[in-house]
Scaffold this active site. Structure first.
Site, PDB file in Angstrom:
ATOM      1  N   ARG A 172      49.730  60.966  42.827  1.00 28.47           N
ATOM      2  CA  ARG A 172      50.105  60.384  44.121  1.00 28.47           C
ATOM      3  C   ARG A 172      49.303  59.111  44.418  1.00 28.47           C
ATOM      4  O   ARG A 172      49.720  58.293  45.218  1.00 28.47           O
ATOM      5  CB  ARG A 172      49.833  61.394  45.259  1.00 28.47           C
ATOM      6  CG  ARG A 172      50.824  62.531  45.346  1.00 28.47           C
ATOM      7  CD  ARG A 172      50.368  63.585  46.362  1.00 28.47           C
ATOM      8  NE  ARG A 172      50.289  63.099  47.742  1.00 28.47           N
ATOM      9  CZ  ARG A 172      51.301  63.070  48.594  1.00 28.47           C
ATOM     10  NH1 ARG A 172      52.478  63.485  48.214  1.00 28.47           N
ATOM     11  NH2 ARG A 172      51.130  62.637  49.828  1.00 28.47           N
ATOM     12  N   ARG A 176      44.518  50.122  41.420  1.00 33.05           N
ATOM     13  CA  ARG A 176      44.993  48.728  41.441  1.00 33.05           C
ATOM     14  C   ARG A 176      43.881  47.765  41.027  1.00 33.05           C
ATOM     15  O   ARG A 176      42.722  47.958  41.398  1.00 33.05           O
ATOM     16  CB  ARG A 176      45.460  48.344  42.847  1.00 33.05           C
ATOM     17  CG  ARG A 176      46.581  49.221  43.373  1.00 33.05           C
ATOM     18  CD  ARG A 176      47.345  48.492  44.470  1.00 33.05           C
ATOM     19  NE  ARG A 176      48.280  49.386  45.136  1.00 33.05           N
ATOM     20  CZ  ARG A 176      48.036  49.972  46.313  1.00 33.05           C
ATOM     21  NH1 ARG A 176      46.920  49.725  46.958  1.00 33.05           N
ATOM     22  NH2 ARG A 176      48.926  50.786  46.827  1.00 33.05           N
ATOM     23  N   ARG A 248      47.330  76.400  51.386  1.00 31.98           N
ATOM     24  CA  ARG A 248      46.098  75.994  52.052  1.00 31.98           C
ATOM     25  C   ARG A 248      46.441  75.758  53.514  1.00 31.98           C
ATOM     26  O   ARG A 248      47.522  75.237  53.835  1.00 31.98           O
ATOM     27  CB  ARG A 248      45.539  74.700  51.461  1.00 31.98           C
ATOM     28  CG  ARG A 248      45.150  74.809  50.021  1.00 31.98           C
ATOM     29  CD  ARG A 248      43.993  75.719  49.787  1.00 31.98           C
ATOM     30  NE  ARG A 248      42.720  75.099  50.172  1.00 31.98           N
ATOM     31  CZ  ARG A 248      41.559  75.760  50.149  1.00 31.98           C
ATOM     32  NH1 ARG A 248      41.513  77.048  49.810  1.00 31.98           N
ATOM     33  NH2 ARG A 248      40.457  75.133  50.476  1.00 31.98           N
ATOM     34  N   ARG A 278      37.886  65.034  55.740  1.00 35.48           N
ATOM     35  CA  ARG A 278      38.064  63.699  56.315  1.00 35.48           C
ATOM     36  C   ARG A 278      37.978  63.760  57.832  1.00 35.48           C
ATOM     37  O   ARG A 278      38.099  64.833  58.431  1.00 35.48           O
ATOM     38  CB  ARG A 278      39.398  63.092  55.882  1.00 35.48           C
ATOM     39  CG  ARG A 278      40.616  63.925  56.237  1.00 35.48           C
ATOM     40  CD  ARG A 278      41.878  63.298  55.611  1.00 35.48           C
ATOM     41  NE  ARG A 278      43.069  64.060  56.003  1.00 35.48           N
ATOM     42  CZ  ARG A 278      44.296  63.763  55.615  1.00 35.48           C
ATOM     43  NH1 ARG A 278      44.521  62.738  54.812  1.00 35.48           N
ATOM     44  NH2 ARG A 278      45.317  64.494  56.004  1.00 35.48           N
ATOM     45  N   GLU A 299      38.607  67.435  59.665  1.00 37.96           N
ATOM     46  CA  GLU A 299      39.614  68.263  58.994  1.00 37.96           C
ATOM     47  C   GLU A 299      38.961  69.145  57.938  1.00 37.96           C
ATOM     48  O   GLU A 299      38.297  68.642  57.026  1.00 37.96           O
ATOM     49  CB  GLU A 299      40.637  67.315  58.358  1.00 37.96           C
ATOM     50  CG  GLU A 299      41.959  67.940  58.056  1.00 37.96           C
ATOM     51  CD  GLU A 299      42.998  66.880  57.688  1.00 37.96           C
ATOM     52  OE1 GLU A 299      43.174  65.891  58.443  1.00 37.96           O
ATOM     53  OE2 GLU A 299      43.611  67.034  56.631  1.00 37.96           O
ATOM     54  N   TYR A 347      55.231  70.299  48.499  1.00 39.45           N
ATOM     55  CA  TYR A 347      54.571  69.366  49.400  1.00 39.45           C
ATOM     56  C   TYR A 347      55.459  68.142  49.525  1.00 39.45           C
ATOM     57  O   TYR A 347      55.544  67.328  48.619  1.00 39.45           O
ATOM     58  CB  TYR A 347      53.192  68.986  48.849  1.00 39.45           C
ATOM     59  CG  TYR A 347      52.425  68.131  49.809  1.00 39.45           C
ATOM     60  CD1 TYR A 347      52.227  68.566  51.114  1.00 39.45           C
ATOM     61  CD2 TYR A 347      51.926  66.901  49.450  1.00 39.45           C
ATOM     62  CE1 TYR A 347      51.548  67.786  52.021  1.00 39.45           C
ATOM     63  CE2 TYR A 347      51.243  66.118  50.356  1.00 39.45           C
ATOM     64  CZ  TYR A 347      51.054  66.569  51.638  1.00 39.45           C
ATOM     65  OH  TYR A 347      50.389  65.797  52.546  1.00 39.45           O
ATOM     66  N   ASP A 349      56.889  64.636  51.470  1.00 35.83           N
ATOM     67  CA  ASP A 349      56.712  63.575  52.462  1.00 35.83           C
ATOM     68  C   ASP A 349      57.931  63.597  53.393  1.00 35.83           C
ATOM     69  O   ASP A 349      58.994  64.116  53.043  1.00 35.83           O
ATOM     70  CB  ASP A 349      56.595  62.220  51.758  1.00 35.83           C
ATOM     71  CG  ASP A 349      55.248  62.066  51.057  1.00 35.83           C
ATOM     72  OD1 ASP A 349      54.259  62.664  51.525  1.00 35.83           O
ATOM     73  OD2 ASP A 349      55.184  61.364  50.035  1.00 35.83           O
TER      74      ASP A 349
END
Ligand code: UDP
Length: 382
Positions: A172, A176, A248, A278, A299, A347, A349
């Site tokens: 995912r 770069r 989870r 996070r 979190e 999972y 999007d």
């Protein structure tokens, strides 16, 4: 004309309800929660900040049909998502980009130099075909970056040794060799001006849709409908007869403050000894708004128990065997379609969720026109 019972008032349920009702059918949408929107639900905190109650949702897509679709139901504001990570008392930019590489190794590399450095000095070239998360990371960016950014975070997020996780999880995230620090590559990235709740409300706002909150679509009532759309957990439809699929769950520790807490929407914490993964600061997901106050979520990820909200499907080896049993049963069912993140145990999007909901509605419209409302539709996650 068919009467459809829909379990779940998130994107999947709302989009399918709307599409079928536009085609002349009727829909009753049920949700066990006291609000619509599923995990995309947003609300304003009393201090005015728009809060994503179940964790931040950033809409990003390269699917023009989905992009046009969501724009019909509310204003989408351009939003370019960026993520930072704190590790070993320093802050870095994610996904790994030229700035991250130069900062971590105290260099001034050009793109070509950085690419050669990562390939020749960092990446483990002996791993031709990565079999798990750790191998994927080592072959892409090498041990130093793996230990800094991925190992600790992933152990906290998934509660497992990264050698037991699939390589696909890390795919995912891009690497770069320029200074582009956008988290996503998609051409359309946006957040609704007034949050997701009014968008889903607008999708459900049709004279042939009735919404029943805090209400289960009970097994005994399934026979009242020509067809059922099930967006709840796949194993729940079968009353967990083979056991529970692994998820989870997340705990959010909310804190409110004045001013700017961290200056960015998402700060990851890569160190294993920081217990949370996070901190998200919600006003930064609506940069077009001005607020003096701020609302943040720490979190924490942990194993899901029956009383918790399921977030991430684990899809470990054991879960896959169990999933196979449920999928075999699902294929044999009639008069029900399994859709969405929970209904297909993936999972997803939001854009994929909407695309699959539109495709399911298309299939059902044809089936109903042919008088076969008892057919089963499901997006096969295998
Ligand atoms: N990940 C990581 N460190 C980070 C961010 C992500 O190790 O700082 C790993 C982690 O295993 C995570 C996966 O990459 O589950 C995918 O990250 P993504 O940001 O897509 O996760 P999400 O925000 O959807 O939970």
């Amino acid at each position: 004309m068919a009467h459809i019972g829909i379990a779940g008032a998130g994107f999947s349920g709302a989009v399918i309800a709307r599409e079928l009702c536009e085609a002349g059918h009727t829909a009753s949408v049920f949700d066990t929660r006291d609000h619509i929107g599923g995990n995309c639900f947003t609300e304003r905190h009393e201090n005015g900040v728009m809060v994503h109650r179940y964790g931040p949702h950033i809409f990003h897509t390269n699917d023009e049909r989905v992009w046009e679709y969501i724009n019909q139901f509310g204003e989408m504001k351009p939003y370019n998502h960026k993520v930072k990570t704190t590790v070993r008392d320093a802050v870095f930019s994610l996904p790994i980009n030229l700035h991250t590489i130069n900062q971590a190794f105290n260099k001034t590399f050009s793109p070509a130099e950085a690419e050669a450095f990562v390939r020749d000095e960092l990446a483990d070239g002996s791993i031709a075909d990565p079999q798990n998360f750790e191998q994927q990371a080592l072959s892409m960016v090498g041990r130093e970056f793996y230990e800094m950014f991925f190992e600790g975070y992933t152990r906290k997020q998934w509660g497992l040794d990264p050698t037991r996780l699939p390589a696909s999880i890390l795919k995912r995230l891009p690497v770069r060799f320029n200074y582009n620090d956008s988290y996503f590559n998609h051409p359309h990235q946006a957040i609704p001006a007034e949050g997701y709740t009014p968008i889903i409300e607008a999708i459900l706002d049709h004279p042939s849709i009735t919404v029943h909150l805090s209400t289960e679509l009970a097994p005994a009532d399934r026979a009242n409908y020509d067809h059922i759309i099930w967006t709840g957990p796949l194993d729940a439809w079968f009353d967990y007869r083979f056991g529970r699929l692994g998820y989870r769950t997340l705990d959010f520790e909310q804190f409110v403050d004045d001013g700017d807490f961290q200056g960015t929407p998402v700060m990851n914490y890569g160190d294993a000894d920081v217990p949370y993964t996070r901190i998200t600061e919600h006003k930064h997901f609506a940069p077009w708004e001005e607020h003096d106050a701020t609302v943040c979520f720490r979190e924490f990820s942990r194993e899901h128990t029956p009383d918790d909200i399921p977030y991430y499907p684990v899809r470990m080896v054991d879960d896959k065997a169990l999933l196979e049993q449920y999928l075999t049963e699902a294929e044999a069912e009639t008069g029900v379609s399994f859709v969405g993140r929970l209904g297909t145990y993936r999972y997803l999007d939001m854009d994929v969720t909407i695309a699959e909901a539109l495709a399911t509605a298309d299939g059902l419209k044809t089936a109903f026109a042919n008088g076969t409302s008892a057919a089963t539709f499901f997006v096969d996650p295998r």
